[in-house]
Scaffold this motif. Sequence first.
Motif, PDB file in Angstrom:
ATOM      1  N   VAL A   7     -20.326  -4.117  62.495  1.00 46.02           N
ATOM      2  CA  VAL A   7     -19.057  -3.541  62.952  1.00 46.02           C
ATOM      3  C   VAL A   7     -18.952  -3.617  64.477  1.00 46.02           C
ATOM      4  CG1 VAL A   7     -17.702  -1.420  63.094  1.00 46.02           C
ATOM      5  CG2 VAL A   7     -18.786  -2.058  60.944  1.00 46.02           C
ATOM      6  N   ALA A  18     -14.220  -1.144  58.465  1.00 44.35           N
ATOM      7  CA  ALA A  18     -15.565  -0.626  58.752  1.00 44.35           C
ATOM      8  C   ALA A  18     -16.000   0.361  57.668  1.00 44.35           C
ATOM      9  CB  ALA A  18     -15.577   0.046  60.121  1.00 44.35           C
ATOM     10  N   VAL A  19     -15.047   1.176  57.196  1.00 43.25           N
ATOM     11  CA  VAL A  19     -15.391   2.226  56.236  1.00 43.25           C
ATOM     12  C   VAL A  19     -15.384   1.697  54.794  1.00 43.25           C
ATOM     13  CG1 VAL A  19     -14.614   4.449  55.303  1.00 43.25           C
ATOM     14  CG2 VAL A  19     -14.508   4.022  57.760  1.00 43.25           C
ATOM     15  N   VAL A  28     -10.768  -0.010  61.552  1.00 44.63           N
ATOM     16  CA  VAL A  28     -11.491   1.197  61.104  1.00 44.63           C
ATOM     17  C   VAL A  28     -11.581   1.203  59.577  1.00 44.63           C
ATOM     18  CG1 VAL A  28     -11.421   3.719  61.048  1.00 44.63           C
ATOM     19  CG2 VAL A  28     -10.815   2.496  63.148  1.00 44.63           C
ATOM     20  N   ARG A  69     -24.065   4.566  57.868  1.00 45.26           N
ATOM     21  CA  ARG A  69     -24.229   4.228  56.450  1.00 45.26           C
ATOM     22  C   ARG A  69     -24.837   2.837  56.302  1.00 45.26           C
ATOM     23  NH1 ARG A  69     -18.939   3.275  52.929  1.00 45.26           N
ATOM     24  NH2 ARG A  69     -18.874   1.622  54.472  1.00 45.26           N
ATOM     25  N   ALA A  70     -24.353   1.904  57.105  1.00 44.21           N
ATOM     26  CA  ALA A  70     -24.891   0.538  57.041  1.00 44.21           C
ATOM     27  C   ALA A  70     -26.355   0.509  57.444  1.00 44.21           C
ATOM     28  CB  ALA A  70     -24.068  -0.379  57.947  1.00 44.21           C
ATOM     29  N   LYS A  71     -26.692   1.306  58.469  1.00 41.71           N
ATOM     30  CA  LYS A  71     -28.087   1.351  58.933  1.00 41.71           C
ATOM     31  C   LYS A  71     -28.988   1.900  57.836  1.00 41.71           C
ATOM     32  CE  LYS A  71     -30.749   2.703  62.964  1.00 41.71           C
ATOM     33  NZ  LYS A  71     -30.711   3.333  64.278  1.00 41.71           N
ATOM     34  N   ALA A 129     -15.111   7.687  62.225  1.00 44.30           N
ATOM     35  CA  ALA A 129     -15.179   6.854  61.014  1.00 44.30           C
ATOM     36  C   ALA A 129     -16.052   5.625  61.247  1.00 44.30           C
ATOM     37  CB  ALA A 129     -13.767   6.439  60.599  1.00 44.30           C
ATOM     38  N   VAL A 130     -15.871   4.992  62.411  1.00 42.81           N
ATOM     39  CA  VAL A 130     -16.695   3.812  62.728  1.00 42.81           C
ATOM     40  C   VAL A 130     -18.162   4.202  62.846  1.00 42.81           C
ATOM     41  CG1 VAL A 130     -17.155   2.087  64.511  1.00 42.81           C
ATOM     42  CG2 VAL A 130     -14.815   2.535  63.805  1.00 42.81           C
ATOM     43  N   ARG A 131     -18.396   5.332  63.500  1.00 44.15           N
ATOM     44  CA  ARG A 131     -19.780   5.811  63.672  1.00 44.15           C
ATOM     45  C   ARG A 131     -20.408   6.074  62.301  1.00 44.15           C
ATOM     46  NH1 ARG A 131     -23.843   5.648  66.518  1.00 44.15           N
ATOM     47  NH2 ARG A 131     -25.110   7.468  66.894  1.00 44.15           N
ATOM     48  N   TRP A 132     -19.648   6.722  61.426  1.00 45.92           N
ATOM     49  CA  TRP A 132     -20.153   7.022  60.076  1.00 45.92           C
ATOM     50  C   TRP A 132     -20.458   5.727  59.311  1.00 45.92           C
ATOM     51  CZ3 TRP A 132     -17.872   6.003  55.211  1.00 45.92           C
ATOM     52  CH2 TRP A 132     -18.548   6.570  54.132  1.00 45.92           C
ATOM     53  N   ALA A 133     -19.551   4.755  59.443  1.00 47.26           N
ATOM     54  CA  ALA A 133     -19.757   3.468  58.750  1.00 47.26           C
ATOM     55  C   ALA A 133     -21.026   2.782  59.263  1.00 47.26           C
ATOM     56  CB  ALA A 133     -18.540   2.570  58.959  1.00 47.26           C
ATOM     57  N   GLU A 134     -21.252   2.866  60.568  1.00 51.68           N
ATOM     58  CA  GLU A 134     -22.452   2.238  61.133  1.00 51.68           C
ATOM     59  C   GLU A 134     -23.724   2.939  60.639  1.00 51.68           C
ATOM     60  OE1 GLU A 134     -21.280  -0.064  65.182  1.00 51.68           O
ATOM     61  OE2 GLU A 134     -22.121   1.924  65.413  1.00 51.68           O
ATOM     62  N   PRO A 176     -26.430  -5.582  58.822  1.00 49.24           N
ATOM     63  CA  PRO A 176     -25.321  -4.714  58.403  1.00 49.24           C
ATOM     64  C   PRO A 176     -24.999  -3.617  59.412  1.00 49.24           C
ATOM     65  CG  PRO A 176     -26.869  -5.031  56.593  1.00 49.24           C
ATOM     66  CD  PRO A 176     -27.473  -5.682  57.787  1.00 49.24           C
ATOM     67  N   ASP A 177     -26.022  -3.018  60.022  1.00 47.81           N
ATOM     68  CA  ASP A 177     -25.740  -1.908  60.935  1.00 47.81           C
ATOM     69  C   ASP A 177     -25.234  -2.379  62.299  1.00 47.81           C
ATOM     70  OD1 ASP A 177     -28.302  -2.920  60.745  1.00 47.81           O
ATOM     71  OD2 ASP A 177     -29.183  -1.307  61.908  1.00 47.81           O
TER      72      ASP A 177
END
Lengths: 446, 53
Positions: free
Chosen positions: A423, A55-56, A52, B35-37, B28-33, A419-420
Amino acid sequence: MRRIAVFGSLLVGSFAATTPVLAHGVGGRADLPVPTSYFIVGAGVVLIISFVALAVLWPEPRMQEPVEQRRVAGRWVSIAARIGAAIGVLGLAGVVLTGVLDGGDATLHPAPLLVWIGFWLVIPFISALVGNIWHAINPWRTLGRWFDIGNEERPERTHSLGIWPATVALFAFTWLELVSPDSGAPSTLAVAALIYTAYLLGAMAWAGRETGIAAFDAFTPYNRFIASISPVRIDDEGIAIGKWLRQLPQLEPLPGMAAFVVVAIATVTYDGLSGTETWEDWFGSTSREMWFGTVAMLAFVAVIGLAYWIAAFGAQRLGQSSKSPGEIAADFAHTLVHIALAYAFAHYFTLILLEGQQIVAALSDPFARGWDLFGTAGWRVNFFLSPEVVWYVQVAAIVAGHVAGVVLAHDRALADFKPDYAVRTQYAMLALMVALTSLGLLVLAG
Amino acid sequence: MMRYVLAHQGGWDEIALFAVPVVLALLAVRWAEKRAKKRSQEEAATMDEASAE
């Protein structure tokens, strides 16, 4: 949501896979203040938190570009290389000679200690710290140079083979160590060393010295991969110093590389599990049969290899990659190198520190003739490590190795996938890491 | 792992001890994804503009 459900089920599955083993009562360290299962769950949680956090906090690849390396020059470098080469040839000659001249009734003998501890464990562990010393020590490369074998390199001959021959050789070597009933017999080791010498000299003559060594010698990729953890690079041009871990992403994904690392992990796992009471309960005296050991070790390789292939397949599907699962497995193979080292270190560091002391006695009587050349023949092993210390070092090694694997895999995913998608491609890889951590700790606890 | 979770017959506090970190991790993982998108879309838009020029 579907992805999250997949992620959740993979993680739960990776823990649940260990439950039947727990039910058989693995947990020989009753003296520890907390149950083994707590360590296993804790280690899994560490990996998930690492995942996690990456990922962040780690949105861009940072480890894929080669780092600038500072060349170390000096006369001492070539002198050290020559000393290393001499040690290698002397070691090989020592194994052959002491094996052939074996007294036959010695419990302490330098050949098994040299091969199974010095050659097989100490050299890779040192390489992980100070670079690939095997490159200098490798006695077969030195012999090839001395006898002018394989002066003409023919890389086209091994191009499609990659390191598959080395993978088979690694399996054969570990079979000799773990399955063969004669692995401790000096004469067996001498014969094996002679056969292996003939095999490698033949490979060098066929494909060229460096090409043959790279493709056929099990210990060349083994030490090269493990040494890539170190900031130091040792090659024909000398020594160069860069940064920790940064050589690993630069390893070329050769055919057979993923299988090679899987064999390294699976055979250590087999070694650990086959020595537990659980294994004895399951298979009884059959477990000591040679055919059974061979099949079981192959099964371990197949199961861990399949699990890794499924993780690569999951990455390919979740990342919508145009690459095949096999290509992805090869791309991520370097992320398993830490795990192979961690497994080997956790399983064998006590062997080096405790049983390794027997070399002190063995050197005084190298031919098992009752000699006492250095006055150390009576040396007895000093068991200076408590079981608690051993266990905590093992847990730390296993967890650190897997966390490093998660970091390297995350960085490679950022470079390989959009990138998206990066993860999510690592969900299955994380599940694999959690499963391997749990398995590693269970085996050690047994 | 589920065996350990379900074996606890505790109250909401024990459920929260397990569930809150899990939910936070997933968020957190969802937010990171996301952001990456977003970053990926911005990069694609920039490249489109550059190629249009």
